[in-house]
Design an enzyme around this catalytic site. Structure first.
Site, PDB file in Angstrom:
ATOM      1  N   LYS A 121       0.823  -1.223   0.000  1.00  0.00           N
ATOM      2  CA  LYS A 121       0.000   0.000   0.000  1.00  0.00           C
ATOM      3  C   LYS A 121       0.850   1.263   0.000  1.00  0.00           C
ATOM      4  O   LYS A 121       0.582   2.194  -0.766  1.00  0.00           O
ATOM      5  CB  LYS A 121      -0.931   0.012   1.224  1.00  0.00           C
ATOM      6  CG  LYS A 121      -1.951  -1.090   1.263  1.00  0.00           C
ATOM      7  CD  LYS A 121      -2.927  -0.926   2.420  1.00  0.00           C
ATOM      8  CE  LYS A 121      -2.280  -1.005   3.785  1.00  0.00           C
ATOM      9  NZ  LYS A 121      -1.670  -2.330   4.055  1.00  0.00           N
ATOM     10  N   ASN A 144      -2.835   6.202   5.726  1.00  0.00           N
ATOM     11  CA  ASN A 144      -2.128   5.317   6.653  1.00  0.00           C
ATOM     12  C   ASN A 144      -0.628   5.586   6.664  1.00  0.00           C
ATOM     13  O   ASN A 144       0.113   4.933   7.387  1.00  0.00           O
ATOM     14  CB  ASN A 144      -2.406   3.854   6.267  1.00  0.00           C
ATOM     15  CG  ASN A 144      -2.123   2.892   7.387  1.00  0.00           C
ATOM     16  OD1 ASN A 144      -2.466   3.142   8.534  1.00  0.00           O
ATOM     17  ND2 ASN A 144      -1.494   1.780   7.060  1.00  0.00           N
ATOM     18  N   HIS A 190      -4.464  -9.250  10.597  1.00  0.00           N
ATOM     19  CA  HIS A 190      -5.277  -8.553  11.598  1.00  0.00           C
ATOM     20  C   HIS A 190      -6.533  -9.349  11.976  1.00  0.00           C
ATOM     21  O   HIS A 190      -7.593  -8.763  12.226  1.00  0.00           O
ATOM     22  CB  HIS A 190      -5.679  -7.158  11.090  1.00  0.00           C
ATOM     23  CG  HIS A 190      -4.532  -6.280  10.715  1.00  0.00           C
ATOM     24  ND1 HIS A 190      -3.518  -5.979  11.602  1.00  0.00           N
ATOM     25  CD2 HIS A 190      -4.243  -5.651   9.549  1.00  0.00           C
ATOM     26  CE1 HIS A 190      -2.636  -5.189  10.995  1.00  0.00           C
ATOM     27  NE2 HIS A 190      -3.062  -4.981   9.762  1.00  0.00           N
TER      28      HIS A 190
END
Length: 355
Positions: A121, A144, A190
């Site tokens: 990302k 982020n 996650h």
């Protein structure tokens, strides 16, 4: 700073006063929007109060007088256990949102390019931002990574907000509409926060929410979950551009041995000379960035020129040389090949220069 004054009349509670939360509180204060903020860390509360920001314990909040909880994405709101304030807001049927949602509510007329995926990302987000900037297109890059999004400059209709979006952030959006949504890859991650793979996938899918005719979904199809996502979006009638590096068959944009082929117009871009993008995983990032910038209306030659001058991110791998079939890579964070070389090791022998 983003002007939140169009949200006047809404009353917020802000939970979390680290970088993103402080940017949220400052933007709300500058817009003279009614809010109260809290952090479980006393030092952060004191820093906010020293700036004149309203701080009060949200555990005693009367939710009938507040419209939403703007919370930092790292704070759990469901699993493994919800923060008590998040649980109270949900019980009062108040939406849980984040800074990305606040930006989304006021971003128009600027466009948004949203990038998500398990890996790649940051590189892809920075790469898109670089290509746009090299062509003189106004853009702000963050999410982020980088600066908090509410510290961005206000952009007009020609500008683009380029956002790296984690699953934690995407869980807290409702209004986000991406002119281009990018899905890079997906592997289990996650799961303590999302419960299982299905929960993780559901969070990531919010990057496609609210897309309308004329918007584009860029989906890399090299893993099974991502290939299924492309199929799902096409069944919904979405405009989908697929990217394939390992699975090149039928991909809109395929990369074969470092050469990008756009099957729509026959354009080719040799990615191998770009020293800051070594290896197949970075070819995927570059192809996704190419697809995104083309979807934003950039001429293909301008995109290729921007890719060629990408300076790279700090602490990322950089190709130094190839000698007798051995790829020499510089990585200031690596301690050995196992620590940082798994992605590249599948493609050719490597030797790490650690420095």
């Amino acid at each position: 700073m983003i002007d939140l004054s169009p949200l006047a009349g809404t009353r917020f509670a802000v939970l979390g006063l680290a970088r993103s939360g402080m940017a949220t509180a400052r933007a709300l204060a500058k817009a003279r929007i009614d809010f109260v903020a809290w952090d479980d860390d006393a030092a952060r509360r004191a820093a906010a109060a020293a700036e004149g920001l309203p701080v009060a314990d949200l555990a005693t909040l009367d939710w009938s007088r507040h419209d939403a909880l703007a919370m930092s994405p790292g704070i759990p709101h469901a699993l493994p256990a919800p923060h008590p304030v998040a649980a109270a807001a949900r019980a009062a049927r108040r939406p849980l949102i984040g800074a990305i949602e606040l930006l989304a509510r006021v971003a128009a007329p600027a466009r948004i390019a949203g990038i998500t995926g398990t890996n790649g990302k940051s590189t892809t987000t920075a790469l898109i931002g670089h290509v746009l900037g090299a062509a003189g297109i106004e853009r702000e890059v963050g999410g982020n990574l980088g600066p908090p999004v509410l510290d961005f400059r206000r952009l007009d209709a020609e500008g683009v907000y380029v956002l790296e979006l984690s699953s934690f952030q995407l869980e807290l959006v409702r209004s986000l509409r991406c002119s281009v949504s990018v899905w890079l890859n997906l592997t289990p991650d996650h799961l303590d926060r999302h419960g299982d793979l299905a929960g993780y996938v559901a969070a990531k899918r919010h990057v496609f929410d609210n897309q309308a005719p004329g918007d584009t979904a860029v989906v890399c199809v090299d893993d099974p979950e991502s290939a299924r996502e492309a199929t799902r979006l096409r069944a919904m009638g979405r405009e989908v551009v697929t990217v394939g590096v390992r699975d090149r068959e039928g991909a809109t944009i395929a990369v074969d041995d470092g050469v990008l082929l756009d099957r729509r117009d026959g354009a080719r871009v040799d990615l191998k000379p770009i020293r800051t993008l070594p290896g197949a995983h970075n070819w995927q990032n570059a192809a996704a960035a190419y697809a995104t910038c083309r979807a934003l209306g950039m001429p293909r030659d301008h995109v290729a020129a921007g890719l060629a001058t990408y300076p790279g991110l700090a602490h990322r791998q950089e190709r130094v040389a190839t000698v007798d079939g051995v790829l020499y890579v510089n990585d200031s964070k690596a301690t050995n090949a196992d620590a940082a070389g798994k992605a590249l090791a599948a493609y050719e022998p490597i030797y790490w220069i650690v420095g």
